[in-house]
Motif scaffolding. Structure first.
Motif, mmCIF file in Angstrom:
data_model
loop_
_atom_site.group_PDB
_atom_site.id
_atom_site.type_symbol
_atom_site.label_atom_id
_atom_site.label_comp_id
_atom_site.label_asym_id
_atom_site.label_seq_id
_atom_site.Cartn_x
_atom_site.Cartn_y
_atom_site.Cartn_z
ATOM 1 N N ARG A 1 0.829 -1.208 0.000
ATOM 2 C CA ARG A 1 0.000 0.000 0.000
ATOM 3 C C ARG A 1 0.867 1.264 0.000
ATOM 4 N NH1 ARG A 1 -5.471 1.574 3.335
ATOM 5 N NH2 ARG A 1 -5.468 3.703 2.569
ATOM 6 N N VAL B 1 3.884 1.641 -1.189
ATOM 7 C CA VAL B 1 4.528 1.822 -2.495
ATOM 8 C C VAL B 1 3.547 2.415 -3.501
ATOM 9 C CG1 VAL B 1 5.346 0.465 -4.450
ATOM 10 C CG2 VAL B 1 6.424 0.199 -2.235
ATOM 11 N N ARG B 2 2.263 2.083 -3.363
ATOM 12 C CA ARG B 2 1.238 2.673 -4.230
ATOM 13 C C ARG B 2 0.993 4.135 -3.890
ATOM 14 N NH1 ARG B 2 -2.966 -1.667 -6.477
ATOM 15 N NH2 ARG B 2 -1.314 -2.572 -7.725
ATOM 16 N N GLU B 3 1.215 4.481 -2.626
ATOM 17 C CA GLU B 3 0.943 5.855 -2.176
ATOM 18 C C GLU B 3 2.219 6.692 -2.165
ATOM 19 O OE1 GLU B 3 -2.817 4.573 0.724
ATOM 20 O OE2 GLU B 3 -1.014 5.439 1.616
ATOM 21 N N TYR B 4 3.181 6.305 -2.997
ATOM 22 C CA TYR B 4 4.506 6.921 -2.927
ATOM 23 C C TYR B 4 4.470 8.436 -3.112
ATOM 24 C CZ TYR B 4 4.475 7.097 -8.054
ATOM 25 O OH TYR B 4 4.166 7.375 -9.349
ATOM 26 N N HIS B 5 3.452 8.934 -3.850
ATOM 27 C CA HIS B 5 3.382 10.395 -4.073
ATOM 28 C C HIS B 5 3.158 11.162 -2.779
ATOM 29 C CE1 HIS B 5 0.286 7.815 -5.657
ATOM 30 N NE2 HIS B 5 0.587 8.087 -6.904
ATOM 31 N N PRO C 1 9.065 -0.521 -7.232
ATOM 32 C CA PRO C 1 8.551 -1.888 -7.178
ATOM 33 C C PRO C 1 8.713 -2.591 -8.525
ATOM 34 C CG PRO C 1 6.745 -0.341 -7.419
ATOM 35 C CD PRO C 1 8.000 0.476 -7.314
#
Lengths: 202, 202
Positions: B109, B111-115, B124
């Motif tokens: 999660r 890594v998906r929200e890295y912004h 990833p």
């Protein structure tokens, strides 16, 4: 001010486009009504006249994108397509929209960030899975695929594979290699489905 | 207080587990140092002694998960596996970790929200793609797949397909159907690769 002359529907569209650009770029948390007002060249009051809260902007974008042709259906303007041809057109159409349409890009990002948004967004994937399942049934009747496939299960896998292709392409190349990856995915998926006369569809 | 007796490494692990539960559940934006302190039964000061900022907690979790066996490699404790067997073990292992390991779930999660995160997270997918490409080369040498495959391209597609399967399974069933979907994915993908003696690997 030129913007004051815009008719309400034009202004609403201008606000939505500005919001889409910000949501696609900064995400839900990074976007505010004030920023959308600034980017659409208007004031906070006028934005809030059209959209009471930030979540209403998000909902309007997601609903418009999800009711649009490629997600639930095939491309609206194209000549009617059936079976495998329609599935290929739909997958290419959605991939194209991801690359070229900032409102679709914003909607996809918003749907991923649904936990941050104080509103119920439509569930992604299910409409498209249902539609592709129907098209696979059509394809079977037309003799384009062998009989006995579990259409809804195969449709689930097409949508999941597509979703991963766009995610990894987005993350590693900002979707630059998406068209190439989509064609590779289509070749692999249609072969796995046992599509008869495969080259005719690619 | 019992918690004060904990040795520093134990306390650090307890804090990381509490942070993982919160990140996995609420995301980066919804988690705070204060919340992590509360959930780990300690104080903000002690959390900040180990992790100066929230982004350090996120980084520690993501680095630990990404350096762990299934992402870059096959399962650490399992007997050595090669070629297709190792690819299947790796994909099943990552899927199992997604379901059962809250630190991996949190990392995915994050890594998906890295912004949203003020730190550079590892990219990833690339490590796993490289590793699977190497295993496909091994598989070719061992005669498990036909010659002439583009190993890195096929590895890219395995990882993308996996990524979509876990995303759609997560979104539609909270990963309840993930094991079943992974087996379906493996059957389709290995067939598409032309794996010889397919049943031996599934």
């Amino acid at each position: 001010m030129a913007t004051s002359d815009a008719r309400p529907t034009e202004m609403r569209e201008r606000i939505l486009t500005a919001a889409a650009i910000e949501f696609a770029d900064r995400g839900y948390a990074g976007t505010s009504i004030g920023l959308v007002a600034e980017k659409s060249g208007t004031g906070k009051g006028l934005v809030q006249y059209h959209f009471k809260a930030k979540s209403d902007l998000a909902l309007a974008l997601v609903h418009a994108s999800f009711s649009k042709a490629p997600f639930a259906n095939v491309l609206g303007d194209a000549r009617p397509a059936h079976g495998i041809e329609a599935i290929v057109a739909s997958i290419r159409g959605v991939a194209g929209a991801f690359r070229d349409d900032v409102r679709v890009r914003a909607s996809v990002r918003l749907v991923r960030e649904y936990h941050l948004i104080e509103a119920t967004l439509p569930t992604p994937y299910v409409g498209w899975i249902t539609r592709i399942g129907m098209l696979l049934r059509e394809a079977e009747v037309a003799g384009e695929v062998p009989g006995g496939l579990d259409h809804d299960r195969e449709a689930w896998h097409l949508v999941a594979y597509f979703s991963g292709v766009q995610e990894v392409s987005n993350r590693l190349t900002e979707r630059e290699d998406l068209p190439e990856r989509i064609e590779e995915m289509l070749a692999r998926s249609l072969a796995a489905l046992g599509v008869v006369n495969l080259e005719a569809f690619l």
